[in-house]
Enzyme design. Structure first.
Site, PDB file in Angstrom:
ATOM      1  N   ARG A  65       0.836  -1.212   0.000  1.00 27.14           N
ATOM      2  CA  ARG A  65       0.000   0.000   0.000  1.00 27.14           C
ATOM      3  C   ARG A  65       0.868   1.259   0.000  1.00 27.14           C
ATOM      4  O   ARG A  65       0.485   2.296  -0.534  1.00 27.14           O
ATOM      5  CB  ARG A  65      -0.980   0.013   1.174  1.00 27.14           C
ATOM      6  CG  ARG A  65      -1.750   1.315   1.245  1.00 27.14           C
ATOM      7  CD  ARG A  65      -3.004   1.314   2.092  1.00 27.14           C
ATOM      8  NE  ARG A  65      -2.943   0.538   3.297  1.00 27.14           N
ATOM      9  CZ  ARG A  65      -2.214   0.835   4.378  1.00 27.14           C
ATOM     10  NH1 ARG A  65      -1.458   1.914   4.393  1.00 27.14           N
ATOM     11  NH2 ARG A  65      -2.220   0.049   5.424  1.00 27.14           N
ATOM     12  N   ASP A 108      -6.828  18.042 -15.601  1.00 25.66           N
ATOM     13  CA  ASP A 108      -7.125  16.650 -15.937  1.00 25.66           C
ATOM     14  C   ASP A 108      -6.832  16.482 -17.431  1.00 25.66           C
ATOM     15  O   ASP A 108      -7.527  17.029 -18.280  1.00 25.66           O
ATOM     16  CB  ASP A 108      -8.593  16.346 -15.612  1.00 25.66           C
ATOM     17  CG  ASP A 108      -8.977  14.896 -15.913  1.00 25.66           C
ATOM     18  OD1 ASP A 108      -8.312  14.257 -16.756  1.00 25.66           O
ATOM     19  OD2 ASP A 108      -9.963  14.407 -15.319  1.00 25.66           O
ATOM     20  N   TYR A 119     -15.742  16.141 -16.139  1.00 22.61           N
ATOM     21  CA  TYR A 119     -16.184  14.754 -16.000  1.00 22.61           C
ATOM     22  C   TYR A 119     -17.226  14.683 -14.865  1.00 22.61           C
ATOM     23  O   TYR A 119     -17.037  15.290 -13.805  1.00 22.61           O
ATOM     24  CB  TYR A 119     -14.944  13.917 -15.677  1.00 22.61           C
ATOM     25  CG  TYR A 119     -15.172  12.443 -15.572  1.00 22.61           C
ATOM     26  CD1 TYR A 119     -15.524  11.706 -16.684  1.00 22.61           C
ATOM     27  CD2 TYR A 119     -15.003  11.788 -14.366  1.00 22.61           C
ATOM     28  CE1 TYR A 119     -15.714  10.340 -16.593  1.00 22.61           C
ATOM     29  CE2 TYR A 119     -15.188  10.420 -14.262  1.00 22.61           C
ATOM     30  CZ  TYR A 119     -15.552   9.699 -15.378  1.00 22.61           C
ATOM     31  OH  TYR A 119     -15.736   8.348 -15.275  1.00 22.61           O
ATOM     32  N   LYS A 145      -8.010   4.895 -19.492  1.00 25.23           N
ATOM     33  CA  LYS A 145      -8.386   5.261 -20.853  1.00 25.23           C
ATOM     34  C   LYS A 145      -7.188   5.043 -21.796  1.00 25.23           C
ATOM     35  O   LYS A 145      -6.644   3.966 -21.837  1.00 25.23           O
ATOM     36  CB  LYS A 145      -8.881   6.706 -20.878  1.00 25.23           C
ATOM     37  CG  LYS A 145      -9.830   7.056 -19.713  1.00 25.23           C
ATOM     38  CD  LYS A 145     -11.178   6.367 -19.817  1.00 25.23           C
ATOM     39  CE  LYS A 145     -12.021   6.500 -18.557  1.00 25.23           C
ATOM     40  NZ  LYS A 145     -12.264   7.874 -18.116  1.00 25.23           N
TER      41      LYS A 145
END
Ligand SMILES: *Cc1c(COP(=O)(O)O)cnc(C)c1O
Length: 383
Positions: free
Chosen positions: A45, A170, A98, A195
């Site tokens: 982590r 972004d 978005y 993406k």
């Protein structure tokens, strides 16, 4: 399990380290790793080799000093906002963001006493009024969804810095192949690797980028504490996808440009939105800010509205309806039914998000195959 001896040989492909934890021969070794005196890992982590390796490749792509890989694009946004903002801060953001990002800003962050003002980036007066509220952060997308409007990053960076705000961009739709916002003055960048960057629709990951060591320490801490780290296998796949990013984007951009120009002549297409076309409102800006490619994303409006979209989807099976982008195969989405489903109807009308609007993410098929799919999909009588 005993260690495998590789001798003088090394794997050509980077290994996948699935281990959630690392072992130490003794306390002194553990101490040295904790203090950063020797390299090594402790707990996945916090950091693991596949994320570190991917982050290095990505940082170079974005011309960033550092990169933090996260479990999704939304995790990268949440991480950046959580690491940089505190209660009482103001955020200014583009209205054309978005959908989940808008929800994060307007529905979740207010619970932490962070308030967002949404502006139309074209409205100079509204932007100036919002910046006068002294935001800590301004958030825009390089290319917006689905109308593919550009943010003037150099100008926004200047305006932000005049009022002491950071500019966060972004860059998911553009990717660093088209545009590297940090080079244009932005302070932070986020990408959804899900993406185009990973590029095969088999990974959910994101990344945050920046250029100051101070922010890096904050982001690393917050990512570990909130637990937003990406998993090793997805990092491994993303790094493999990244190897072909440039050729995929260049090829898809060429096809998208040719397809956009071809579709603009089609009698059943009312409107084509592509930044590489001179009739796009931000074409000049795209020529200035982009690398010479205009991307794989284009939007089209079918004459005949929703029924024409249904006919198109039923009459051909090459271009399927799948609400994502950046895959090796061409896919399409219907913004009115998905991303803009809950937006106020008058806002959708103003943006031109009608029932006939289809957003196309162009993949790697030959142009002729896509033209054939459109011929079949648009060959119906009741348009
Ligand atoms: C998909 C997307 C995101 C979110 O990324 P996930 O990896 O799905 O969490 C953020 N911004 C934009 C512009 C996107 O297209």
């Amino acid at each position: 399990m005993s260690e495998i001896e590789l001798g003088p040989t090394r794997p050509l492909v980077p290994p996948l380290y699935c281990s959630a934890v690392y072992s130490f021969p003794d306390l002194d070794a553990l101490e040295a790793v904790y203090r950063g005196q020797v390299s090594g890992f402790v707990y996945a982590r916090d950091a693991h080799p596949n994320a570190v390796s991917l982050a290095r490749s990505l940082a170079s792509w974005e011309s960033a000093k550092w990169c933090m890989v996260t479990a999704s694009g939304m995790a990268a946004l949440a991480l950046t906002l959580m690491a940089l903002l505190r209660a009482g801060d103001v955020v200014v953001a583009s209205r054309r963001l978005y959908g989940r990002t808008l929800q994060l800003l307007t529905e979740e962050l207010p619970r932490w006493q962070v308030h967002t003002y949404l502006v139309d980036l074209d409205d100079t007066a509204a932007l100036a009024a919002a910046l006068a509220r002294r935001p800590r952060l301004v958030l825009v997308e390089t290319l917006s969804n689905p109308t593919l409007r550009l943010a003037d990053i150099p100008r926004l960076a200047q305006l932000c810095h005049e009022v002491g705000a950071h500019l966060l961009v972004d860059n998911t739709f553009a990717t660093p192949v088209l545009c590297q916002p940090l080079r244009l003055g932005a302070d932070f960048v986020v990408e959804s690797l899900t993406k185009m960057l990973a590029g095969h629709s088999d990974v959910t990951l994101g990344a945050a980028f920046g250029r100051e060591d101070e922010a890096w320490e904050r982001l690393r801490r917050v990512c570990t504490i909130f637990g937003w780290t990406g998993n090793p296998f997805d990092c491994w796949l993303a790094e493999r996808g990244l190897q072909t990013l440039a050729v995929r984007m260049q090829q898809a951009s060429r096809t998208a440009q040719a397809l956009a120009d071809w579709l603009a002549q089609h009698p059943r297409i009312r409107r084509v939105i592509y930044p590489g076309r001179p009739d796009h409102p931000d074409h000049d800006l795209a020529r200035r800010l982009f690398s010479g490619n205009y991307g794989n994303m284009l939007s089209i409006e079918l004459a005949g509205g929703r029924e024409a979209v249904n006919q198109f989807l039923r009459r051909q099976d090459k271009i399927v309806l799948a609400p994502s982008l950046g895959d090796v195969r061409t896919i399409c989405t219907h913004p009115a039914s998905t991303s803009h489903r809950y937006a106020p109807p008058e806002e959708n009308a103003r943006e031109g998000i009608t029932d006939g609007l289809l957003r196309i993410s162009v993949g790697l098929e030959p142009l002729e195959e896509l033209q054939e799919a459109f011929r079949r999909g648009l060959d119906f009588a009741d348009a």
